[in-house]
Design an enzyme around this catalytic site. Structure first.
Site: not given
Ligand code: NI
Length: 182
Positions: A46, A51, A91-92, A133
């Site tokens: 995702g 981001q 999480c990236l 998220h």
């Protein structure tokens, strides 16, 4: 298509609240294509526009094993939620950190497609976790915000140390990712 740089915690730009998408045009379709490519390459399941430093209410996901079921949610709203599920999240924007986070087990979502058409769907399991998220990202929130301040500070220091090591060329290769990274 282009790979977009992903912001990392504690970058203050990750705290920006996304504004609604209003133009459903070629630029939006290009952004969606670039976000999907960036997500698959990372690799992640995702990615929220926040981001990649685009502060519009847009997220992409693909929780399929074959990575052939891209989903796009524009201006998403959770209209109903039910149950509780605790699962390990990564999480990236918080690389190589995994923590157990509590989410609603089932969510009813209303969102727009790339052509502006509204749709509604019910998500459970990994899809429900991923959507919640990513919607947090659009609100300027990160999964580490659910942890204690002490733990969050420890994570911040660890990431800063890793960034310094990367910059000096002394970085060890990252451990294989064992959990889903969203
Ligand atoms: Ni994330």
């Amino acid at each position: 298509m282009a790979l977009l740089p992903i912001l990392e915690f504690p970058d203050p730009r990750l705290r920006t609240r996304a504004q609604p998408v209003q133009q459903f045009d070629a630029a939006l379709r290009q952004l969606i294509a670039d976000m999907l490519q960036t997500m698959y390459a990372a690799p992640g399941i995702g990615l929220a526009a926040t981001q990649v430093d685009v502060h519009r209410a847009l997220l992409v996901m693909d929780v399929s094993v074959e990575k052939d079921q891209p989903q796009v949610y524009i201006n998403p709203q959770i209209v109903a939620r039910d149950g509780v599920e605790v699962s390990e999240e990564g999480c990236l924007s918080v690389p190589n950190i995994y923590e157990e986070i509590e989410r609603a087990a089932r969510v009813q979502v209303r969102a727009q497609q790339a052509d502006g058409q509204w749709f509604e769907c019910e998500l459970t399991g990994l899809s429900a976790v991923c959507l919640q998220h990513e919607m947090d990202h659009l609100a300027g929130k990160l999964f580490v915000d659910y942890l204690s301040g002490l733990k969050r500070e420890r994570i911040r220091r660890k990431l800063e140390k890793e960034r310094r090591e990367r910059a000096s060329g002394a970085a060890k290769p990252a451990a294989a990712r064992t959990a889903r990274v969203i």
